[in-house]
Design an enzyme around this catalytic site. Sequence first.
Site, PDB file in Angstrom:
ATOM      1  CG  HIS A 158      -1.710  -1.239   1.417  1.00  0.00           C
ATOM      2  ND1 HIS A 158      -2.979  -1.453   0.933  1.00  0.00           N
ATOM      3  CD2 HIS A 158      -1.351  -2.391   2.051  1.00  0.00           C
ATOM      4  CE1 HIS A 158      -3.384  -2.683   1.272  1.00  0.00           C
ATOM      5  NE2 HIS A 158      -2.415  -3.272   1.941  1.00  0.00           N
ATOM      6  CB  SER A 279      13.738  22.520 -15.015  1.00  0.00           C
ATOM      7  OG  SER A 279      13.031  23.741 -15.077  1.00  0.00           O
ATOM      8  CE  LYS A 285      12.001  19.268 -11.147  1.00  0.00           C
ATOM      9  NZ  LYS A 285      10.823  19.867 -11.785  1.00  0.00           N
ATOM     10  CD  GLU A 292       9.279  12.379 -15.494  1.00  0.00           C
ATOM     11  OE1 GLU A 292       8.277  13.090 -15.359  1.00  0.00           O
ATOM     12  OE2 GLU A 292      10.426  12.834 -15.666  1.00  0.00           O
TER      13      GLU A 292
END
Length: 463
Positions: A158, A279, A285, A292
Site C-alpha cells: 500500500h 529544467s 531540477k 517517465e
Amino acid sequence: MTQSKLWGGRFSEDTDAFVEAFTASVGFDQRMYAQDIAGSLAHAAMLQKIGVLSAQDLTDIQTGLAAIKAEIESGEFEWSVGLEDVHMNIEAALTAKIGDAGKRLHTGRSRNDQVATDIRLYLRDACTEVEQELIRLATGYLDLASRNTDTIMPGFTHLQTAQPVTAGHHVMAWFEMAMRDLSRLQDCARRMNQSPLGAAALAGTTYPIDREMTASTLGFDGVCLNSLDAVSDRDFVIEFCAFAATTIMHLSRISEELVLWSSAQFDFIALPDRFCTGSSIMPQKKNPDVPELIRGKSGRVTGHLMSLLMLMKGQPLTYNKDNQEDKEPLFDTIDTLLGSLRAFADMVPAIEFKRESLISAAKKGFATATDLADYLVVKGVPFRDAHEIVGKAVGAGVEQQRDLADFTLDELQQFSPLITADVFDILTLEGSVASRNHIGGTAPEQVKHAVAQGHQRLSAAKQ
Ligand code: ARG
C-alpha cells in the site's frame, strides 16, 4: 499520376486519386522489402523445381530482385503509391527490369499468402532483436542485485512501510518479471514460425507446389496446415503485442518506482545524469525523463494490442482488407518496445542505491513490528495476542516519536514480561532481513543464491 495496375484487367476507369492514396500501404509496409524479396526468391526457386519457371527465368528473377534490393538500400528505388503496397511495387519493378519472367513470378501465389509470410518473417527477426535486449536488461538486473544483496531498504505494501527488505531482493523481483517476459516472447516466436506460403488467395493452388521446400528455404519450422487460416490468421501479431504490452507494463511499474525513489522526498537512488534532463527555469531540477517517458509509452503499446484485437474480432474468413491495418500498430509496438528496453538496459546497471538514506527510511514506520510479534510467538504467545501487544508498543512509539528499537528493555517489558534482552537482535534491520532465510526470502544469503541461479537460468533460456 495514374499508373497501370497489376490487377487492372477488369476495370474500365482509373482509381479515384484519393482512394488510391487512402487504400495504399506502401508508406509503411515498405519496411518489409527484404522479407518480401526473400519470400519471392524462395517461391521462384520452388516454381523452377516443379517446372513452372525455366532455369533462365529463375536466374533473371534472382538477378532482378538482387538489383532491386540494392536500389532500395541505396535509397534510389522509387516507391509508388499508385502501386499500392510493397509487394506490387517490387513486382512491377521486377517486370520492368526483366520482362515476362517477372510476370510469371506470381504464379501459384497471392498477395494474401505473400503478406502473411512477410509479416511472420519480419516479426521473427524483430523477436530476435527484442530477445537480445531483454536478455541484456535481465543481465543488468542481476548485476544491480549482486551489488546490493545486503543494502537494506523499507519494503512496501500500500506504499506504506511494511517490513525491511534488501534492495537486491527488490531488484530480483524485477528480474523475475523479465524472465517471464522472455519466456512469453520465446513461446510466441516459436508458434509464429510456420509458413503460410502456398495458401495463395485462400484455397491453395492448382499447381503442384512444394510448400515444404519454400518453408525450409525461409527457415520456417513447418507449414500452416489450413489455407483459409493461413491467409487470415493474425494471432501471432496479437500474441507478440500481448507480450509487448505485458513487458512494457513491467517497465512502467519499475519506472514508477524509479521516479518516486529519485525524488528528494524518497531519496533512495541516484539515476546517472546521462539518463536525466534539467529544467529551463528551475536550476535545481534533475528530471527522471527516461523512466517517465517509458511509463507514458506503455499506454501506447497497450493501445496497439487493443486495436489489433478490435481489428480482428469482426472479420469473417478469410483475408479482408481490414488486415492491412495490422502493420502500423505492430511496427510501432516493435519500435517502442525496442527503444524502451534499450534505454532500460543501459540505465539499470548504472542505478546507485543510497545506503544511508535507505537505512534511515527503513527505520521510519516501524518496519520490524512483525519481527517483534514473531519473537513473542516463539516465546509462546498466540499470534493474535502478539499482534495486539506489538500494536500497543507501536502506538506508544507513534506518540513519543520513537522506533521500537529506541525503547529500553524496561519499557518494552511493560508491553510483555516475556521480552528479554535478546529482543534487540531482532529489532535491528539487519537481524530482520537475515532471519527471512528461505528460498524466495529477502536475506542477503538468499539473494546471493538467487543471483547465482539467475545467471544459470538466463544462460539456459538463451538456448
Ligand atoms: N497491402 C495488403 C495488406 O497489407 C496486402 C494484401 C492485399 N491483398 C489483397 N487481395 N488486396 O494486407
